[in-house]
Design a protein around this motif. Structure first.
Motif, short mmCIF file in Angstrom:
data_model
loop_
_atom_site.label_atom_id
_atom_site.label_comp_id
_atom_site.label_asym_id
_atom_site.label_seq_id
_atom_site.Cartn_x
_atom_site.Cartn_y
_atom_site.Cartn_z
N MET A 12 0.83 -1.20 0.00
CA MET A 12 0.00 0.00 0.00
C MET A 12 0.86 1.25 0.00
SD MET A 12 -2.94 -1.11 2.73
CE MET A 12 -3.67 0.52 2.72
N TYR A 13 1.92 1.24 0.77
CA TYR A 13 2.83 2.39 0.86
C TYR A 13 3.47 2.67 -0.50
CZ TYR A 13 6.78 5.27 2.31
OH TYR A 13 7.69 6.26 2.44
N GLN A 14 3.91 1.58 -1.18
CA GLN A 14 4.56 1.75 -2.47
C GLN A 14 3.60 2.30 -3.51
OE1 GLN A 14 6.04 -2.19 -3.14
NE2 GLN A 14 7.99 -1.81 -2.07
N VAL A 15 2.34 1.85 -3.48
CA VAL A 15 1.34 2.33 -4.43
C VAL A 15 1.07 3.80 -4.22
CG1 VAL A 15 -1.07 2.18 -5.12
CG2 VAL A 15 0.26 0.08 -4.78
N VAL A 16 0.91 4.21 -2.95
CA VAL A 16 0.63 5.61 -2.64
C VAL A 16 1.79 6.49 -3.05
CG1 VAL A 16 0.24 7.25 -0.79
CG2 VAL A 16 -1.02 5.11 -0.82
N MET A 17 3.01 6.06 -2.74
CA MET A 17 4.19 6.85 -3.08
C MET A 17 4.31 7.00 -4.59
SD MET A 17 5.79 7.88 -0.38
CE MET A 17 7.51 8.12 -0.79
N ALA A 18 3.91 6.00 -5.34
CA ALA A 18 4.00 6.05 -6.80
C ALA A 18 2.96 6.98 -7.39
CB ALA A 18 3.84 4.65 -7.39
N GLN A 19 1.80 7.10 -6.74
CA GLN A 19 0.71 7.89 -7.29
C GLN A 19 0.73 9.33 -6.82
OE1 GLN A 19 -2.80 5.75 -6.19
NE2 GLN A 19 -2.62 4.29 -7.88
N ALA A 20 1.37 9.63 -5.73
CA ALA A 20 1.35 10.99 -5.17
C ALA A 20 2.11 11.94 -6.08
CB ALA A 20 1.97 11.01 -3.78
N SER A 21 1.60 13.17 -6.17
CA SER A 21 2.25 14.18 -7.00
C SER A 21 3.56 14.61 -6.37
CB SER A 21 1.33 15.40 -7.13
OG SER A 21 2.03 16.48 -7.66
N PRO A 22 4.66 14.74 -7.15
CA PRO A 22 5.93 15.17 -6.60
C PRO A 22 5.91 16.60 -6.10
CG PRO A 22 6.00 15.09 -8.99
CD PRO A 22 4.72 14.46 -8.57
N THR A 23 4.92 17.40 -6.54
CA THR A 23 4.82 18.77 -6.06
C THR A 23 3.87 18.89 -4.88
OG1 THR A 23 3.02 19.22 -7.61
CG2 THR A 23 5.28 19.66 -8.36
N ASP A 24 3.35 17.77 -4.43
CA ASP A 24 2.42 17.78 -3.30
C ASP A 24 2.86 16.73 -2.29
OD1 ASP A 24 0.35 18.03 -1.60
OD2 ASP A 24 -1.17 17.18 -2.92
N PRO A 25 4.02 16.91 -1.65
CA PRO A 25 4.55 15.87 -0.76
C PRO A 25 3.67 15.61 0.43
CG PRO A 25 5.78 17.91 -0.52
CD PRO A 25 4.89 18.09 -1.71
N THR A 26 2.85 16.58 0.83
CA THR A 26 2.00 16.37 2.00
C THR A 26 0.82 15.47 1.71
OG1 THR A 26 0.84 18.39 1.46
CG2 THR A 26 2.66 18.56 3.02
N ALA A 27 0.64 15.09 0.46
CA ALA A 27 -0.47 14.20 0.13
C ALA A 27 -0.12 12.74 0.38
CB ALA A 27 -0.86 14.39 -1.34
N TYR A 28 1.13 12.45 0.68
CA TYR A 28 1.51 11.07 0.94
C TYR A 28 0.85 10.56 2.22
CZ TYR A 28 5.28 11.81 -2.41
OH TYR A 28 6.01 12.08 -3.53
N LEU A 29 0.54 9.27 2.24
CA LEU A 29 0.07 8.65 3.47
C LEU A 29 1.22 8.60 4.47
CD1 LEU A 29 -1.97 5.60 2.14
CD2 LEU A 29 -2.84 7.73 3.06
N ARG A 30 0.93 8.89 5.69
CA ARG A 30 1.94 8.83 6.73
C ARG A 30 1.77 7.55 7.51
NH1 ARG A 30 1.38 13.86 10.24
NH2 ARG A 30 3.44 13.21 10.95
N LEU A 31 2.79 6.71 7.50
CA LEU A 31 2.76 5.44 8.20
C LEU A 31 3.55 5.62 9.49
CD1 LEU A 31 3.43 3.09 5.17
CD2 LEU A 31 1.26 3.91 6.06
N ALA A 163 3.74 24.66 2.20
CA ALA A 163 2.92 24.46 3.40
C ALA A 163 3.82 24.19 4.60
CB ALA A 163 1.95 23.31 3.18
N ASP A 164 3.39 24.66 5.75
CA ASP A 164 4.17 24.49 6.98
C ASP A 164 3.20 24.25 8.14
OD1 ASP A 164 5.96 24.53 9.06
OD2 ASP A 164 6.38 26.68 8.95
N TYR A 165 2.88 22.98 8.35
CA TYR A 165 1.93 22.67 9.42
C TYR A 165 2.32 21.41 10.19
CZ TYR A 165 0.15 19.36 5.94
OH TYR A 165 0.03 18.36 5.01
N GLN A 166 3.45 20.85 9.90
CA GLN A 166 3.89 19.64 10.58
C GLN A 166 5.01 19.97 11.56
OE1 GLN A 166 4.87 17.32 7.12
NE2 GLN A 166 2.88 16.29 7.11
N GLY A 167 4.98 19.37 12.70
CA GLY A 167 6.01 19.62 13.69
C GLY A 167 5.53 20.58 14.77
N ALA A 168 6.24 20.57 15.89
CA ALA A 168 5.82 21.35 17.06
C ALA A 168 5.91 22.85 16.82
CB ALA A 168 6.70 20.96 18.25
#
Length: 241
Positions: A12-31, A163-168
């Motif tokens: 599932m991780y490999q499929v999502v990484m393959a389909q996600a847009s390279p200009t939209d890194p925040t769209a990746y599933l976070r495992l 975008a900047d919304y991840q992290g403390a």
């Protein structure tokens, strides 16, 4: 059984990484913490906070009817154009090709014109022989606001902020954005290209070679010359002196 679950999650991780847009890194599933016993069972977490992209890298988002004049003298009329202000590139839609487009090499372009459906026209030019140390500025495109003996030019650019919304310590900005970035330049007959601000003081300093005559004219206008139209008025007067 654990081996099967682990294999499934990897797939599932490999499929999502393959389909996600390279200009939209925040769209990746976070495992997160998949194999950490201290966190309990395996959990697939999806970060849905990303809000997409605000703004556009283009001056006009849609294709515009335009004209292109090349340095070799060739001209193309009634062609579909886009100006990528972020990358400073002129893009041409190939006739009868659907969505196939090409970037016109910047050194080959002399001028181009974009016209909106409402009739608003934007004339851009290049000034590679201008006297200015900044090669990036010299080799870019300028919107021509006035052209006489001297010219008032506007550099139309875009800045990108991720975008900047991840992290403390994030700014909690959940979207990528393209924002306008404008600057103005005075091109004088001696080919000097000087950055100016839309203010009476800055403009008079840039045209100080005409002495008190131009200052006297400016003082009589009772204007702070903070608009493009007022700046053009002052430069036109400069050209008459």
């Amino acid at each position: 059984m654990k081996y099967v679950i682990a294999s499934l999650l990897t797939l599932m991780y490999q499929v999502v990484m393959a389909q996600a847009s390279p200009t939209d890194p925040t769209a990746y599933l976070r495992l997160n913490n998949l194999n950490n016993p201290s966190t309990g069972p395996l959990i697939l977490r999806i970060d849905t906070r990303y809000e997409g992209q605000h703004g556009s890298p283009y001056l006009l988002t849609d294709w515009s009817n335009g004209q292109v004049s090349l340095t070799n003298g060739k001209q193309y009329k009634d062609v579909s154009l886009k100006f990528d202000a972020y990358r400073q590139e002129l893009i041409l839609l190939r006739p009868a090709s659907g969505n196939d487009s090409i970037i016109i090499a910047r050194p080959t372009v002399n001028r181009f014109l974009l016209t909106r459906p409402d009739g608003q026209a934007y004339l851009f030019g290049r000034y590679p022989t201008a006297n200015i140390d900044d090669e990036t500025i010299k080799n870019g495109y300028f919107l021509i606001l006035y052209e006489g003996k001297s010219s008032l030019l506007k550099r139309v650019a875009k800045t990108f902020k991720a975008a900047d919304y991840q992290g403390a310590y994030s700014a909690n900005v959940r979207y990528d954005s393209f924002d306008d970035s404008f600057s103005y330049y005075l091109l004088k007959p001696d080919k000097s290209l000087t950055k100016v601000k839309l203010s009476k003081k800055t403009l008079l300093e840039a045209m100080s070679d005409k002495g008190d005559a131009l200052k006297k004219f400016a003082d009589g206008q009772k204007s702070a010359f903070k608009t493009e139209e007022d700046a053009v008025t002052l430069i036109k007067q400069y050209d008459t002196l």
